[in-house]
Design an enzyme around this catalytic site. Sequence first.
Site, PDB file in Angstrom:
ATOM      1  CD  GLU B 113      -6.714   2.849  -0.006  1.00  0.00           C
ATOM      2  OE1 GLU B 113      -7.622   3.524  -0.462  1.00  0.00           O
ATOM      3  OE2 GLU B 113      -6.384   1.748  -0.472  1.00  0.00           O
ATOM      4  CG  MET B 209       1.430   1.154  -3.963  1.00  0.00           C
ATOM      5  SD  MET B 209       1.683   1.774  -2.330  1.00  0.00           S
ATOM      6  CE  MET B 209       0.101   1.424  -1.631  1.00  0.00           C
ATOM      7  CG  ASN B 241      -5.733   2.161  -8.031  1.00  0.00           C
ATOM      8  OD1 ASN B 241      -4.960   2.760  -7.295  1.00  0.00           O
ATOM      9  ND2 ASN B 241      -6.890   2.660  -8.402  1.00  0.00           N
ATOM     10  CB  CYS B 242      -2.751  -0.327  -3.265  1.00  0.00           C
ATOM     11  SG  CYS B 242      -1.948  -1.690  -4.076  1.00  0.00           S
ATOM     12  CB  VAL B 243      -3.787   4.823  -3.718  1.00  0.00           C
ATOM     13  CG1 VAL B 243      -3.910   6.090  -2.907  1.00  0.00           C
ATOM     14  CG2 VAL B 243      -2.379   4.269  -3.582  1.00  0.00           C
TER      15      VAL B 243
END
Lengths: 122, 426
Positions: B113, B209, B241-243
């Site tokens: 995303e 993530m 935090n990739c989400v």
Amino acid sequence: MKKMIITNNDWVLKKYNGKFTVVYIDGTFKDVLLAVRDKLHLGHELLTHPLGSSVKPGETPIKSIMISDEKNKINFSSVYMIENAIITYDKFNKEKLKFLDDKRIEDFKLIDLTVLESALNI
Amino acid sequence: MKLELGYIFIKDIQFSDVSKVEDGTLYVNKEEVKALILEDQNFQKADVELAKPGESVRIMPVKDVIEPRVKVEGPGGIFPGMINKVETVGSGKTNVLKGAAVVTTGKIVGFQEGIIDMSGPGADYTPFSKLYNLVLVCEPVEGLKQHDHEKALRFAGYKVALYLGELARNLTPDEVEVFETPTLTEGLKMYPDLPRVAYVEMLQSQGLMHDTYVYGVDAKQILPTMIYPTEVMDGAIVSGNCVSACDKNTTYHHLNNPVIHELYAEHGKTLNFIGVIITNENVYLADKERSSNWSSKLAEFFGVDGVIVSEEGFGNPDTDLIMNCKKIESKGIKTVLITDEYAGRDGTSQSLADADPLADAVVSGGNANEVIELPPMDKIIGHVEVADVIAGGFDGSLHKDGSITAELQVITGATNEMGFNKLSAR
């Protein structure tokens, strides 16, 4: 406290069956939520939050939830939380789930496993 | 603790033989940046691109956005415990390349995303469309595990941001802003007629993530604690935090936390800003109980009249938000919550996954389920095929002409829960 994991993630079953009571659900995220709800009605206590943090119910088909292995009096805050989670789950559009390929499902299994392990402190 | 932030305003970015800042232009030696990324053997290939405001450019999938800064006076360096030694930061002088950013992109897992459009309707939803961005496109080596890939990408971003920040070391800032927080004893005596206010910052902390780091420590392992607000400006908190693009706090958000800036701006005018409490958002319910017990205990110990609580993410963090609210309110301390909403595409559903009557003062960052249309762009940096699988995208969302129909949650920073955006609700 002895723990029980209710999951539709076969990676969790493979890794933790024997170490914990693992109830494998051959079904959807919603089926896992319903199975947990039924257990909570019998007096088990919810130990991990039934919703994901940032991966939304409409994105992932995979879910593992930890509850107490022992039964006690009904824990109403557990019941409140699972009912809220079911309402939230139903709200999300699940159209995307129809188009997931194996690779993406594997990624969701991995995320689910690591999130569960963050609770197990492993 | 007192920190001077010196802003060097960046008005253009260009590739050049020598990396430097001159007359507001950030010149970047592409090869040096690539070499810096490829120092990490987890990457087999790296590319570096420019994205400027107004260009027909779409960046996706975005992982993190980082502002280049350098410590010019005082102890420690930017990103302590991650890149620099774990020394206490937040005092002295720090120079900032204001208007520039490093953007990391990459497919760590199959679902991904994060869109930044540099022009068009999508640009209005993200603050990062207004920046001169250096975009890193890093290709991992074959078979690199997701954990290692995420970490390598995160560190590539920090390293390049520090490399650019270093260019500001000997520059004279265009503008200087001073931030100071005294000791608790002194702070409590200030402005006796004004309400004392603290900030409770919730950090995402749930696994791969979904992590945030404080001085290098994984936030899921901390007990809630205090931090001087100026420490945050020197990179004491960074994002892994990739989400959930719309409501994750990138490292840029942490460095420029608007709640902290606004509280400083109002300090002595409408309130007395006492300090910052950081807490986490763990999966285990007992952790949620412990952390909210602790944050409310700290708020009580600080002797404040009110707190502002900001959330990160949606779903189970809503439970942390409400626990923080209830427990802090029960100590006689007023709370104002900042969150965003997943209220369905028509905005009529319940916005959060948890609620309580005590949560009677809430600021919304917008409805992440709202459907938007993004026109095609001339250039895509990253991976366009990702549009179909990013959060909030649904099959058919990527049209033949390159336009995208998706929920607002695909856009990086669109419904930010620190309020670093333009959306809200009344």
